[in-house]
Design an enzyme around this catalytic site. Structure first.
Site, short mmCIF file in Angstrom:
data_model
loop_
_atom_site.label_atom_id
_atom_site.label_comp_id
_atom_site.label_asym_id
_atom_site.label_seq_id
_atom_site.Cartn_x
_atom_site.Cartn_y
_atom_site.Cartn_z
N SER A 127 1.29 3.55 -3.52
CA SER A 127 0.92 4.64 -4.20
C SER A 127 -0.62 4.95 -3.78
O SER A 127 -1.39 4.59 -2.97
CB SER A 127 0.63 4.17 -5.55
OG SER A 127 1.84 3.72 -6.04
N SER A 179 -0.97 -4.78 -5.68
CA SER A 179 -1.14 -6.02 -6.60
C SER A 179 -1.63 -7.22 -5.50
O SER A 179 -1.02 -7.33 -4.33
CB SER A 179 0.36 -6.45 -6.97
OG SER A 179 0.74 -5.57 -7.77
N GLY A 229 0.79 -1.23 0.01
CA GLY A 229 -0.11 -0.14 0.00
C GLY A 229 0.97 1.28 0.12
O GLY A 229 1.17 1.90 0.98
N GLU A 259 18.47 -5.54 -4.08
CA GLU A 259 18.26 -6.10 -5.51
C GLU A 259 19.60 -6.17 -6.23
O GLU A 259 19.86 -7.30 -6.85
CB GLU A 259 17.27 -5.32 -6.16
CG GLU A 259 16.27 -5.98 -6.73
CD GLU A 259 15.23 -5.26 -7.46
OE1 GLU A 259 15.43 -4.40 -8.47
OE2 GLU A 259 14.02 -5.27 -7.24
#
Lengths: 298, 389
Positions: free
Chosen positions: B131, B163, B129, B246
Site C-alpha cells: 500500500s 506491519s 511494502g 489460503e
C-alpha cells in the site's frame, strides 16, 4: 469429513429442479396449490418417509426456488407418522389460522401432549378474504378439536426439528431465487445510460444477498446433516442456527429484491413480492428467527 | 454431507492434540497472549513446531513444508484453536503464508536457497511494502518508482501499513517499473533488505495505542535486479498467485475465538434483548463454521473452495462487528478501560482490533465489488474522467 452434496444428492437436486422447471412454472404456481400438484410431488418421492433429512433439505431448497405452494413440510411430517393423503398442520396459537384448509385431507395438530389428527371438515371457520400471501389461504377457526392421537409427546421434538430444517431449506431456496431475480434485473435495467448493476449502490446490495445466501445454505445443510447423524453435533443448536440464519436471509433477500426492482418491485405482476410474503409466513412456523435465537441462549 | 472426521483425520487430530499437550508451554494456552511478554515461550514453541516439521503446513515437503492436505490444514488449525494454543503460523505469518509460496512458485534457485530455509527456521522476519498513501483500495495505482541503473533498481517513493517493518529483516516490495504501461502491467515484485541505505521507517500509532504498522520511505534506495521475483512488469500476477495458498482455512482460529467470546458475553447479561441478539450472533458463527467446513470439503475434493470462500471475510466481518458492538453495550462503563482493570479488557481490545477487520486485506466495500463483479458478473462501476473533490 465430507460436507458437500454427494453425487446422488447432486442428481436429486437436478431431478427436482427439472421437475419444478417443467411442472411448476410461475404461472401455475400463481394459481395456487391443488391436489394435482400434491400428486406430482408425491409421485416424485418428495414425501417418501425413507428420504434422509439431508436429501430432503436438497429437495426443499429446490421447491423454495420455485416457490411451490402447499403444506409440503407437513406432508413430510405426516408421511413419517404414517398419515396418508394431503396433510396440513398447525401448532395452535391465537389467532387460530389454518393453512390450506380446503385442500387437505388431514390436519396434524402439535400440542404439548403430542401429535393428533383432525378431520378438517369438522373445523368451523371463515376463509380470510385477503391473506398476506395469496398462495397460502388461511381459515380463521373458532377452536381446534382434540382429534385422534397419532403420536405421543416424545414425537414432538423430532417433528419440530424436521419441520424447522425443511422450512429452512425452503427459505434458502426462496432467498436464492430472489437473488437471481434481482441480479438478472440489475444487469438488464438501464438508467443513466448503463445497467443499474454497475452502480455500487445496487451492486453492494446484491453482493450482500449472495453472501448471506452462502452462509444460510451451509447452516441449513448442517442442520439436516446433524439431524441425520445427531452424534456429529448438537441437533437442537444446529436446527436453531439453521432457522435463524435461513429465516433472516430469506426475509432480507426477498425484501432487497423488491428494492432492486424499484417501482416494478412494488407491483403484483413482478414475482418479487411472492417470495417476501411466503418468507413472512414461514417465519411464523416451526419457531421464528427470534424464538430460535432465544433458544440458542438457553 | 458427512460432518464426522474419518478414522485417518481423527488420528491426525489426536496427533496434533498430543503434540500441543506435551510440547506447548502452558503460558501460551488460553488466548490473548502478549507477543512481547511471552516472546521467550513463543520462540521455544516455534522451535518445537519446526522440529515437528509443521511450521509451514501448506508448503510442499520438498521445500521443508509439512505438505498437508487442505483437510489436514483444517484439522491442524481447528485443534490448535480448540486447545487455545498459538495459531499454526504465529510468528512470521506473512513469510509462511505469502512470501514463501511466492518465492517457491516464482523465485530463482538462488532466491529459494537464500530465503526458504531462513523463513522455516524463523531467522528472517518479513514485512510487506504494498500500500501507499495514494494507493489503498486502488493498489494498482501505486507510484513508488524503480528505475534500472546497471545491475540495480533505484527506488524512490513511500509505502504504508507495513506491519512490523521496524523489526523486519526483509520485505516484499511492489514498485512501478514501467510508468507508460497499463497500470497492472508496469509493476514488479522485489525483495528489499530493510537495512539498505536510504530506507527510513516511521512507526504509526494505531487506535490500540501500539505501533504494529509503519510507513517506509525510499530515497534513492538501490535494490539488485537479482532480487526481482518473477518477470519485470509481471509483479501484479506474482502478487495474486499467493492467494491460492489460503483456500478457506484462514478464519478457523478467529471463528473459534469469536464464538468463545460470544458465549462468555452471554454469561454477563440477563437483558432479554441483548441475549436475543447474542443468540442471533451465535447462530451466525455456527453457520460460518459450517460454511468453513463446506469450503474445506470443496477445496479438498476439487481444489477450489468455491463461492463460500469468496464471501467468508465479508460475512465474518459483519457478524464480528455486531458482537463487538454488543460487547461494548453490555460492558457499559467497564468498557472504558483498555487494560484489564475489570478483567474484561480483552473485549475492549478486540473491539478496537476488529475495527481493522473490514478495512484490511480488501475492505468490505472492495469485497462487495469483487463479489458483485467476479461472482455475479455485474458490470464494473463506470470509470471516466477524473473527478475533482
Amino acid at each position: 469429513m465430507n460436507f458437500d452434496l454427494s453425487d446422488d444428492q447432486v442428481a436429486l437436486q437436478e431431478g427436482v429442479r427439472k421437475l419444478c422447471d417443467g411442472r411448476f412454472p410461475i404461472d401455475r404456481v400463481r394459481d395456487g396449490f391443488d391436489r394435482s400438484m400434491w400428486d406430482e410431488l408425491a409421485a416424485f418421492g418428495v414425501f417418501d418417509p425413507e428420504l434422509a433429512h439431508a436429501d430432503r433439505a436438497v429437495v426443499f431448497e429446490e421447491l423454495g426456488r420455485a416457490v411451490v405452494p402447499g403444506p409440503l413440510v407437513w406432508g413430510c411430517l405426516g408421511a413419517a407418522l404414517g398419515v396418508d393423503g394431503i396433510v396440513g398442520g398447525i401448532e395452535p396459537r391465537e389467532p387460530l389460522l389454518v393453512e390450506h384448509l380446503e385442500s387437505i385431507d388431514t390436519l396434524l395438530v402439535l400440542t404439548a401432549d403430542g401429535i393428533s389428527q383432525v378431520d378438517p371438515s369438522t373445523l368451523d371457520g371463515d376463509l380470510l378474504e385477503w391473506p398476506l400471501d395469496a398462495l397460502t389461504p388461511l381459515h380463521r377457526v373458532t377452536s381446534i378439536p382434540a382429534g385422534t392421537p397419532v403420536a405421543g409427546a416424545d414425537a414432538l421434538v423430532p417433528a419440530r426439528r424436521a419441520g424447522a430444517v425443511y422450512t429452512s431449506a425452503y427459505l434458502v431456496g426462496m432467498a436464492t431465487a430472489s437473488t437471481d431475480l434481482a441480479v438478472a434485473y440489475a444487469r438488464e435495467r438501464q438508467q443513466f445510460d448503463r445497467p443499474i448493476g454497475s452502480f455500487q449502490a445496487i451492486k453492494h446490495i446484491l453482493a450482500d444477498m449472495v453472501t448471506r445466501l452462502e452462509v444460510a445454505r451451509a447452516a441449513a445443510y448442517a442442520g439436516a446433516a446433524i439431524l441425520d447423524d445427531p452424534g456429529a453435533g448438537d441437533p437442537a443448536r444446529a436446527v436453531s442456527a439453521a432457522k435463524v440464519v435461513a429465516g433472516e436471509t430469506a426475509l432480507k433477500n426477498c425484501r432487497a429484491s423488491i428494492q432492486v426492482h424499484g417501482g416494478m418491485g412494488f407491483t403484483w405482476e413482478v414475482d418479487a413480492h411472492l417470495y417476501l410474503k411466503r418468507a413472512w409466513v414461514l417465519d411464523t412456523v416451526f419457531g421464528s428467527v427470534a424464538e430460535h435465537a432465544d433458544a440458542l441462549t438457553e | 454431507m458427512d460432518f464426522r472426521f474419518t478414522a485417518e483425520e481423527e488420528a491426525f487430530r489426536q496427533e496434533v492434540h498430543d503434540f500441543i499437550e506435551t510440547d506447548c508451554p502452558k503460558e501460551l494456552r488460553g488466548g490473548d497472549v502478549s507477543f512481547f511478554e511471552q516472546a521467550g515461550n513463543l520462540f521455544a514453541w516455534r522451535k518445537k513446531v519446526a522440529e515437528k516439521g509443521w511450521v509451514a503446513p501448506a508448503w510442499p515437503k520438498e521445500y521443508g513444508g509439512a505438505g498437508m492436505s487442505i483437510m489436514q490444514q483444517f484439522v491442524y488449525s481447528m485443534e490448535t484453536a480448540r486447545m487455545r494454543a498459538p495459531a499454526p503460523i504465529f510468528i512470521g505469518a506473512l513469510a509462511v503464508a505469502v512470501i514463501g509460496p511466492t518465492i517457491i512458485i516464482y523465485g530463482t534457485e538462488e532466491q529459494k536457497q537464500k530465503h526458504i530455509p531462513k523463513i522455516l527456521a524463523g531467522e528472517e522476519m518479513w514485512c510487506q511494502g504494498f500500500s501507499e498513501p495514494g494507493s489503498g483500495s486502488d493498489l494498482a495505482s501505486l507510484q513508488t518508482r524503480a528505475v534500472k541503473d546497471g545491475d540495480d533498481y533505484v527506488i524512490n517513493g513511500q509505502k504504508i501499513w507495513s506491519s512490523f517493518a521496524q523489526l523486519a529483516d526483509v520485505g516484499e516490495l511492489l514498485v512501478r517499473t514501467d510508468p507508460d504501461a497499463p497500470r497492472h502491467r508496469g509493476i514488479s515484485w522485489l525483495i528489499m533488505e530493510m537495512d539498505a541505505p536510504g530506507i527510513e521507517i516511521r512507526p504509526i500509532k494505531t487506535v490500540l495505542g501500539g505501533s504494529e504498522f509503519c510507513e517506509v520511505f525510499f530515497d534513492d534506495v538501490r535494490i539488485p535486479v537479482s532480487n526481482r521475483v518473477g518477470d519485470e512488469n509481471d509483479g501484479w500476477r506474482v502478487t495474486n498467485v499467493t492467494l491460492s495458498f489460503e483456500r478457506g482455512t484462514a478464519f478457523v482460529g478467529e471463528l473459534m475465538d469469536a464464538r468463545r467470546q460470544a458465549a462468555r458475553l452471554l454469561t454477563m447479561t440477563t437483558d432479554p434483548a441483548d441475549r436475543r441478539e447474542l443468540g442471533r450472533i451465535l447462530a451466525h458463527f455456527d453457520a460460518l463454521w459450517a460454511l468453513t467446513k463446506r469450503n474445506v470439503t470443496k477445496a479438498q475434493n476439487s481444489g477450489d473452495p468455491g463461492t463460500g470462500a469468496v464471501v467468508l471475510k465479508l460475512a465474518y466481518s459483519d457478524v464480528r462487528d455486531a458482537l463487538d458492538d454488543l460487547a461494548m453495550h453490555v460492558l457499559d462503563r467497564a468498557a472504558l478501560s483498555i487494560g484489564d482493570v475489570f478483567e474484561i479488557g480483552y473485549f475492549v481490545r478486540e473491539r478496537l482490533r476488529t475495527l481493522a477487520l473490514p478495512i484490511a486485506a480488501g475492505s468490505s466495500q472492495i469485497q462487495r465489488n469483487i463479489i458483485g463483479e467476479r461472482l455475479l458478473g455485474l458490470p464494473k462501476e463506470p470509470r471516466g474522467e477524473p473527478v475533482a473533490p
